[in-house]
Design an enzyme around this catalytic site. Structure first.
Site, PDB file in Angstrom:
ATOM      1  N   HIS A   1       0.827  -1.215   0.000  1.00 52.68           N
ATOM      2  CA  HIS A   1       0.000   0.000   0.000  1.00 52.68           C
ATOM      3  C   HIS A   1       0.859   1.261   0.000  1.00 52.68           C
ATOM      4  CE1 HIS A   1      -3.515  -2.594   1.649  1.00 52.68           C
ATOM      5  NE2 HIS A   1      -3.422  -2.646   0.342  1.00 52.68           N
TER       6      HIS A   1
ATOM      7  N   HIS B   1      -7.680  -7.676  -8.008  1.00 54.82           N
ATOM      8  CA  HIS B   1      -8.041  -8.511  -6.850  1.00 54.82           C
ATOM      9  C   HIS B   1      -8.290  -7.569  -5.670  1.00 54.82           C
ATOM     10  CE1 HIS B   1      -6.005 -11.261  -9.553  1.00 54.82           C
ATOM     11  NE2 HIS B   1      -6.476 -12.286  -8.871  1.00 54.82           N
TER      12      HIS B   1
ATOM     13  N   SER C   1      -6.865  -1.736  -0.819  1.00 53.71           N
ATOM     14  CA  SER C   1      -6.433  -1.048  -2.039  1.00 53.71           C
ATOM     15  C   SER C   1      -7.544  -0.243  -2.727  1.00 53.71           C
ATOM     16  CB  SER C   1      -5.788  -2.048  -3.009  1.00 53.71           C
ATOM     17  OG  SER C   1      -6.620  -3.163  -3.243  1.00 53.71           O
TER      18      SER C   1
ATOM     19  N   GLU D   1     -13.546  -8.646  -7.896  1.00 52.80           N
ATOM     20  CA  GLU D   1     -13.517  -9.501  -6.701  1.00 52.80           C
ATOM     21  C   GLU D   1     -14.452 -10.682  -6.960  1.00 52.80           C
ATOM     22  OE1 GLU D   1     -11.697  -9.752  -3.781  1.00 52.80           O
ATOM     23  OE2 GLU D   1     -12.920 -11.537  -3.593  1.00 52.80           O
TER      24      GLU D   1
ATOM     25  N   ASP E   1     -13.524 -12.665 -12.843  1.00 49.31           N
ATOM     26  CA  ASP E   1     -12.119 -13.038 -12.721  1.00 49.31           C
ATOM     27  C   ASP E   1     -11.251 -11.852 -13.180  1.00 49.31           C
ATOM     28  OD1 ASP E   1      -9.632 -14.110 -12.944  1.00 49.31           O
ATOM     29  OD2 ASP E   1     -10.167 -15.693 -14.353  1.00 49.31           O
ATOM     30  N   GLY E   2     -10.472 -11.315 -12.254  1.00 49.31           N
ATOM     31  CA  GLY E   2      -9.652 -10.145 -12.577  1.00 49.31           C
ATOM     32  C   GLY E   2      -8.576 -10.417 -13.610  1.00 49.31           C
TER      33      GLY E   2
ATOM     34  N   ASP F   1      -3.003  -8.041  -7.080  1.00 51.00           N
ATOM     35  CA  ASP F   1      -2.677  -8.499  -5.727  1.00 51.00           C
ATOM     36  C   ASP F   1      -3.440  -9.789  -5.408  1.00 51.00           C
ATOM     37  OD1 ASP F   1      -1.925  -8.570  -3.045  1.00 51.00           O
ATOM     38  OD2 ASP F   1      -3.450  -7.110  -2.432  1.00 51.00           O
TER      39      ASP F   1
HETATM   40  C1  SAM Z   1      -4.822 -10.328  -1.260  1.00 49.79           C
HETATM   41  S1  SAM Z   1      -6.553 -10.121  -1.405  1.00 49.79           S
HETATM   42  C2  SAM Z   1      -6.717  -8.493  -2.041  1.00 49.79           C
HETATM   43  C3  SAM Z   1      -6.361  -7.383  -1.114  1.00 49.79           C
HETATM   44  C4  SAM Z   1      -6.534  -6.012  -1.718  1.00 49.79           C
HETATM   45  N1  SAM Z   1      -5.893  -5.924  -3.011  1.00 49.79           N
HETATM   46  C5  SAM Z   1      -5.947  -4.952  -0.823  1.00 49.79           C
HETATM   47  O1  SAM Z   1      -4.774  -4.575  -1.008  1.00 49.79           O
HETATM   48  O2  SAM Z   1      -6.653  -4.464   0.062  1.00 49.79           O
HETATM   49  C6  SAM Z   1      -6.928 -11.071  -2.839  1.00 49.79           C
HETATM   50  C7  SAM Z   1      -8.426 -11.064  -3.188  1.00 49.79           C
HETATM   51  O3  SAM Z   1      -8.581 -11.596  -4.500  1.00 49.79           O
HETATM   52  C8  SAM Z   1      -9.799 -12.327  -4.548  1.00 49.79           C
HETATM   53  N2  SAM Z   1      -9.693 -13.228  -5.715  1.00 49.79           N
HETATM   54  C9  SAM Z   1      -9.166 -14.464  -5.781  1.00 49.79           C
HETATM   55  N3  SAM Z   1      -9.125 -14.908  -7.052  1.00 49.79           N
HETATM   56  C10 SAM Z   1      -9.634 -13.888  -7.815  1.00 49.79           C
HETATM   57  C11 SAM Z   1      -9.825 -13.713  -9.218  1.00 49.79           C
HETATM   58  N4  SAM Z   1      -9.459 -14.665 -10.089  1.00 49.79           N
HETATM   59  N5  SAM Z   1     -10.351 -12.548  -9.654  1.00 49.79           N
HETATM   60  C12 SAM Z   1     -10.689 -11.574  -8.779  1.00 49.79           C
HETATM   61  N6  SAM Z   1     -10.530 -11.683  -7.439  1.00 49.79           N
HETATM   62  C13 SAM Z   1     -10.004 -12.818  -6.959  1.00 49.79           C
HETATM   63  C14 SAM Z   1      -9.855 -12.998  -3.198  1.00 49.79           C
HETATM   64  O4  SAM Z   1     -11.198 -13.344  -2.871  1.00 49.79           O
HETATM   65  C15 SAM Z   1      -9.275 -11.916  -2.284  1.00 49.79           C
HETATM   66  O5  SAM Z   1     -10.303 -11.136  -1.727  1.00 49.79           O
END
Ligand code: SAM
Length: 304
Positions: free
Chosen positions: A19, A42, A110, A128, A156-157, A177
């Protein structure tokens, strides 16, 4: 799949690193008047409380943002927290801004940090997939009343990113992330970035990874470095290792995808030219303030 919940990890040392870098990059990118598009592949839940049972179970913030706050508070000068690094100070002030009634009980993820720094013309797309976190994220973002500035996608990101590249203004930041809950995330990161650079070569790409003893994780920065060289793009790689834990997290963290994480890194493609100098000043401060023992260290490399 989907056992990972970022609420257990919010504000830990890896969040501090990612961050802080995110904020430093955005400060630079938002200086120009041309619209910026930010894509958070993500997103997580967006906002976290550090005083919930989830946060207390893992107590990871104690070793991250809260440790930083306590250490810098000891060196308090006037009303401002003195950290010895402008980027660190900026990050701390920003997080503090999410706690207007004092204390450090709210931690911005984020999407919130990004949205806070955007100008009126800038746009944010957040992805997400977790069924609970997408609901929390939607509720949290709704409260911002940000209107069309923020779009939430339950997709899916890795795949969804494509449709937003290149952004209309040709100015963009991609923040990736993943939880790396699935081992395939490592290869998907490389595939996504390779494809994205073909669509949008001048975008700034920030990729976080856990620095753990797993081949996929160890190879990831090298693969991204190779990709940067192949595409002739400038790059920056930094990592922070806080050293061994003297007091392992209390209690079982049943959905912890990376228990005992002590090191993480970020690979940035097309970094702002100001980032290297900012991190050269900040990373030693992070080692000093967050290091658990004498094995704590950082790395910082960059190239064209
Ligand atoms: C490490 S966390 C994100 C934290 C956030 N970026 C932050 O800095 O506050 C990863 C997130 O990605 C989500 N996730 C997992 N696979 C994903 C995908 N293929 N596409 C989008 N989100 C996904 C998970 O549910 C989780 O909430």
């Amino acid at each position: 799949m989907f056992s990972y919940r970022h609420a257990f990890h919010a504000g830990n040392h890896a969040d501090v690193l990612k961050h802080l870098v995110l904020v430093a990059i955005l400060r630079h990118l938002t200086q120009k008047p041309t619209a910026l598009q930010v894509i958070d592949t993500h997103a997580g839940a967006g906002l976290y409380r550090l005083d919930t049972a989830q946060a207390h179970t893992s107590a990871e913030a104690d070793d991250g943002i809260l440790r930083l706050v306590n250490a810098t508070n000891r060196a308090k000068a006037g009303n401002s927290i003195h950290s010895g690094s402008a980027a660190l100070q900026d990050y701390l002030d920003l997080v503090k801004g999410f706690n207007p009634s004092g204390g450090w009980t709210v931690y911005p993820g984020s999407p919130f940090l990004i949205q806070h720094l955007l100008g009126d013309r800038d746009r944010l797309k957040v992805f997400e997939l977790h069924p609970t976190d997408i609901k929390l994220l939607t509720g949290n973002i709704d409260q911002l009343k940000a209107g069309r500035q923020v779009a939430i996608l339950r997709e899916d990101g890795f795949e969804g990113l494509k449709k937003f590249l290149p952004p209309p203004s040709r100015r963009g930041l991609i923040f990736c992330d993943p939880s790396y809950e699935l081992k395939t995330d490592y290869t998907r990161v490389v595939k996504m970035t390779t494809d994205a650079l073909q669509r949008f070569a001048t975008g700034t790409y920030v990729i976080w990874y856990p620095n753990i003893a797993r081949l996929n994780a160890q190879e990831l920065p090298r693969k991204l470095w190779n990709l940067s060289l192949r595409c002739k793009r400038p790059w920056l790689h930094c990592s922070l290792d806080v050293g061994h834990s003297s007091s392992p997290s209390a209690g079982p963290v049943t959905d912890d995808a990376r228990p005992g994480l002590s090191a993480s890194g970020l690979f940035v493609i097309n970094p702002p030219y100001t980032l290297h100098a900012a991190l050269k000043e900040t990373l030693p401060a992070l080692v000093r303030l967050l290091g658990r023992d004498s094995s704590a260290r950082f790395s910082l490399d960059a190239g064209e």
